[in-house]
Scaffold this motif. Structure first.
Motif, PDB file in Angstrom:
ATOM      1  N   VAL A   1       0.969  -1.207  -0.239  1.00  0.00           N
ATOM      2  CA  VAL A   1      -0.088  -0.037  -0.145  1.00  0.00           C
ATOM      3  C   VAL A   1       0.910   1.196   0.090  1.00  0.00           C
ATOM      4  O   VAL A   1       2.083   1.419   0.881  1.00  0.00           O
ATOM      5  CB  VAL A   1      -0.889   0.033   1.163  1.00  0.00           C
ATOM      6  N   GLN A   2       0.809   1.987  -1.123  1.00  0.00           N
ATOM      7  CA  GLN A   2       1.619   3.275  -1.124  1.00  0.00           C
ATOM      8  C   GLN A   2       0.922   4.545  -0.661  1.00  0.00           C
ATOM      9  O   GLN A   2      -0.177   4.867  -1.084  1.00  0.00           O
ATOM     10  CB  GLN A   2       2.059   3.328  -2.566  1.00  0.00           C
ATOM     11  N   VAL A   3       1.556   5.319  -0.010  1.00  0.00           N
ATOM     12  CA  VAL A   3       1.262   6.661   0.494  1.00  0.00           C
ATOM     13  C   VAL A   3       1.881   7.903  -0.253  1.00  0.00           C
ATOM     14  O   VAL A   3       3.051   7.602   0.042  1.00  0.00           O
ATOM     15  CB  VAL A   3       1.179   6.822   2.103  1.00  0.00           C
ATOM     16  N   GLN A   4       1.203   8.860  -0.862  1.00  0.00           N
ATOM     17  CA  GLN A   4       2.024   9.745  -1.608  1.00  0.00           C
ATOM     18  C   GLN A   4       1.387  11.075  -1.434  1.00  0.00           C
ATOM     19  O   GLN A   4       0.138  11.163  -1.188  1.00  0.00           O
ATOM     20  CB  GLN A   4       1.768   9.290  -3.180  1.00  0.00           C
ATOM     21  N   GLY A   5       2.173  12.080  -1.339  1.00  0.00           N
ATOM     22  CA  GLY A   5       1.750  13.433  -0.930  1.00  0.00           C
ATOM     23  C   GLY A   5       2.893  14.226  -0.923  1.00  0.00           C
ATOM     24  O   GLY A   5       4.199  13.935  -0.807  1.00  0.00           O
ATOM     25  N   PRO A   6       2.504  15.720  -0.718  1.00  0.00           N
ATOM     26  CA  PRO A   6       3.780  16.730  -1.000  1.00  0.00           C
ATOM     27  C   PRO A   6       4.224  17.021   0.452  1.00  0.00           C
ATOM     28  O   PRO A   6       5.404  17.185   0.640  1.00  0.00           O
ATOM     29  CB  PRO A   6       3.026  18.024  -1.400  1.00  0.00           C
ATOM     30  N   ASP A   7       3.659  16.551   1.526  1.00  0.00           N
ATOM     31  CA  ASP A   7       4.166  16.769   3.030  1.00  0.00           C
ATOM     32  C   ASP A   7       4.823  15.621   3.307  1.00  0.00           C
ATOM     33  O   ASP A   7       4.202  14.340   3.667  1.00  0.00           O
ATOM     34  CB  ASP A   7       2.893  17.328   3.878  1.00  0.00           C
ATOM     35  N   GLU A   8       5.893  15.544   3.803  1.00  0.00           N
ATOM     36  CA  GLU A   8       6.787  14.274   4.385  1.00  0.00           C
ATOM     37  C   GLU A   8       6.431  13.777   5.631  1.00  0.00           C
ATOM     38  O   GLU A   8       5.926  12.682   5.719  1.00  0.00           O
ATOM     39  CB  GLU A   8       8.348  14.389   4.431  1.00  0.00           C
TER      40      GLU A   8
ATOM     41  N   GLU B   1       8.041   9.659  -5.949  1.00  0.00           N
ATOM     42  CA  GLU B   1       7.389   9.109  -7.158  1.00  0.00           C
ATOM     43  C   GLU B   1       6.810  10.258  -7.548  1.00  0.00           C
ATOM     44  O   GLU B   1       5.926  10.971  -7.048  1.00  0.00           O
ATOM     45  CB  GLU B   1       6.371   7.983  -6.920  1.00  0.00           C
ATOM     46  N   GLN B   2       6.951  10.598  -8.968  1.00  0.00           N
ATOM     47  CA  GLN B   2       6.499  11.835  -9.774  1.00  0.00           C
ATOM     48  C   GLN B   2       6.756  13.256  -9.088  1.00  0.00           C
ATOM     49  O   GLN B   2       6.028  14.077  -8.556  1.00  0.00           O
ATOM     50  CB  GLN B   2       4.961  11.622  -9.682  1.00  0.00           C
ATOM     51  N   MET B   3       7.956  12.945  -8.492  1.00  0.00           N
ATOM     52  CA  MET B   3       8.478  14.282  -7.777  1.00  0.00           C
ATOM     53  C   MET B   3       7.847  14.463  -6.409  1.00  0.00           C
ATOM     54  O   MET B   3       7.965  15.771  -5.728  1.00  0.00           O
ATOM     55  CB  MET B   3       8.350  15.690  -8.586  1.00  0.00           C
ATOM     56  N   GLN B   4       7.276  13.534  -5.748  1.00  0.00           N
ATOM     57  CA  GLN B   4       6.449  13.673  -4.452  1.00  0.00           C
ATOM     58  C   GLN B   4       6.941  12.625  -3.497  1.00  0.00           C
ATOM     59  O   GLN B   4       7.194  11.489  -4.003  1.00  0.00           O
ATOM     60  CB  GLN B   4       5.127  13.698  -4.423  1.00  0.00           C
ATOM     61  N   PRO B   5       7.103  12.792  -2.095  1.00  0.00           N
ATOM     62  CA  PRO B   5       7.388  11.688  -1.272  1.00  0.00           C
ATOM     63  C   PRO B   5       6.467  10.570  -1.545  1.00  0.00           C
ATOM     64  O   PRO B   5       4.988  10.837  -1.334  1.00  0.00           O
ATOM     65  CB  PRO B   5       7.511  12.331   0.103  1.00  0.00           C
TER      66      PRO B   5
END
Length: 376
Positions: free
Chosen positions: A25-32, A161-165
């Motif tokens: 399960v992958q979590v992706q977003g701009p805020d680390e 991934e796609q320039m986001q953490p």
């Protein structure tokens, strides 16, 4: 305890590109920080599933990081540059080739670097001498004079991934496959995703993503293939009602396939989907043979009802013999539970058995209804 940095995991052997019991399960977003906190919540959700083991994130635990921020004004005044600082730190931690030792035809480098107790002492690092490469290369200054050295607590690694953490949480289950685990956690994951700030999302990876891509590739061509089959049937029979009867027999395979998966406790996946497509071709062939025989009997008899009955009787034995021989050929894969083809063999064997029996009864009935044949 001797090597705490080692990470050992045991997994059973599997066939295919990925472990079917490993769910990602992958979590992706701009805020680390938000991504890291969300992965911890996802780990709790995956760990609550019965049989789940080895639940972990690829960001791993936090580590201590030494950050050296060079003051460019002070560095220029001291006659050193950022490159000089980088070379000094590289020699301090990684080592620098001071000379070479030759023994016969072999050459061994002699590397000099700081002692281990010095490399772990932040105060000793601040006193590291930095030599410039300007007019006076012998002149040196301590590191603390040209840079700010501080200790920070950061993540071990930050994957993007796609320039986001993007952090991936994985869990292996001893009882369930990844596709069987998804329905158990889908509600909790969607509820967690609804609470995330804008720009953050949760999606599946690994086996689930590969399976969906493969299913999408197959599904994209199914309408085209089905259209070609219908056109060929129309060209062969020169009629619309006969192809309609043939196409109507395709859904009959689903009942047998479902029974086979349930009885043999097989999982439904990509290989089983291929088995359904192959099974559809066999049932279509049976329907074509039976309809062709009915037309032949009608051309030889005056009574259409007797032609339908006679055709069903004459094609009963050849169709059943073909079905049983095919099932016998699939039995070794079922009995010995082949790791790759067990589920597909179950789908084809049970689907062929139930589908053939229903085809033998449905095709004559549909033929009689569509062509308004009165049977005795």
């Amino acid at each position: 305890t001797r090597w705490p940095e080692f990470d050992a995991r045991v997994a059973r052997m599997f066939l295919g590109p990925s472990d079917p019991n490993l769910l990602e399960v992958q979590v992706q977003g701009p805020d680390e920080a938000v991504v890291f906190e969300t992965t911890e919540a996802v780990e709790e959700i995956l760990g609550a599933v019965p049989g789940a083991i080895d639940v972990r994130s690829d960001w791993e635990n936090r580590i201590s990081l030494i950050r050296v921020a060079v003051d460019q004004v002070q560095a220029r005044r001291a006659g050193v540059s950022s490159a000089d600082v980088a070379r000094a730190l590289e020699g301090y931690f990684s080592g620098r080739v001071a000379s070479r030792f030759r023994e016969e035809d072999e050459v061994f480098p002699i590397v000099s670097r700081a002692l281990e107790e010095e490399r772990t002492d932040l105060d000793r690092l601040r006193t590291l001498r930095i030599f410039g490469r300007g007019e006076n290369p012998a002149r040196s200054v301590p590191l603390v004079q040209v840079a700010d050295v501080r200790l920070e607590n950061r993540w071990s690694r930050i994957r993007r991934e796609q320039m986001q953490p993007a952090a991936t949480v994985e869990a292996r289950n001893l009882r369930l496959t990844a596709e069987d685990t998804v329905p158990r956690i889908e509600t909790d994951l969607r509820a967690l995703e609804a609470e995330l700030p804008p720009g953050h999302r949760i999606r599946y990876g690994g086996v689930i993503e590969q399976s969906r891509e493969a299913q999408a590739a197959l599904s994209a061509n199914v309408p085209l293939c089905l259209g070609l089959v219908v056109l060929l049937l129309i060209f062969q029979f020169r009629s619309y009602r006969r192809p309609l009867i043939v196409v109507a027999t395709i859904p009959l395979l689903l009942a047998g396939a479902a029974v086979g998966l349930h009885v043999l406790r097989a999982d439904f996946g990509f290989m089983e989907t291929l088995g359904l497509y192959a099974l559809a071709g066999i049932l279509i062939n049976n329907a074509i043979v039976l309809i062709d025989r009915i037309d032949l009997e009608r051309s030889e008899r005056r009574d259409a009802g007797e032609a339908v009955v006679a055709a069903a009787q004459r094609r009963l034995r050849p169709i059943l013999m073909t079905t049983f021989t095919t099932i016998l050929g699939l039995l070794p894969l079922i009995v010995f539970r082949d790791a790759l083809f067990h589920g597909m063999a179950a789908v084809m064997a049970f689907g062929l058995l139930f589908g053939t029996l229903m085809t033998l009864g449905v095709v004559p009935v549909l033929y009689a209804l569509l062509f308004r044949v009165r049977t005795p």
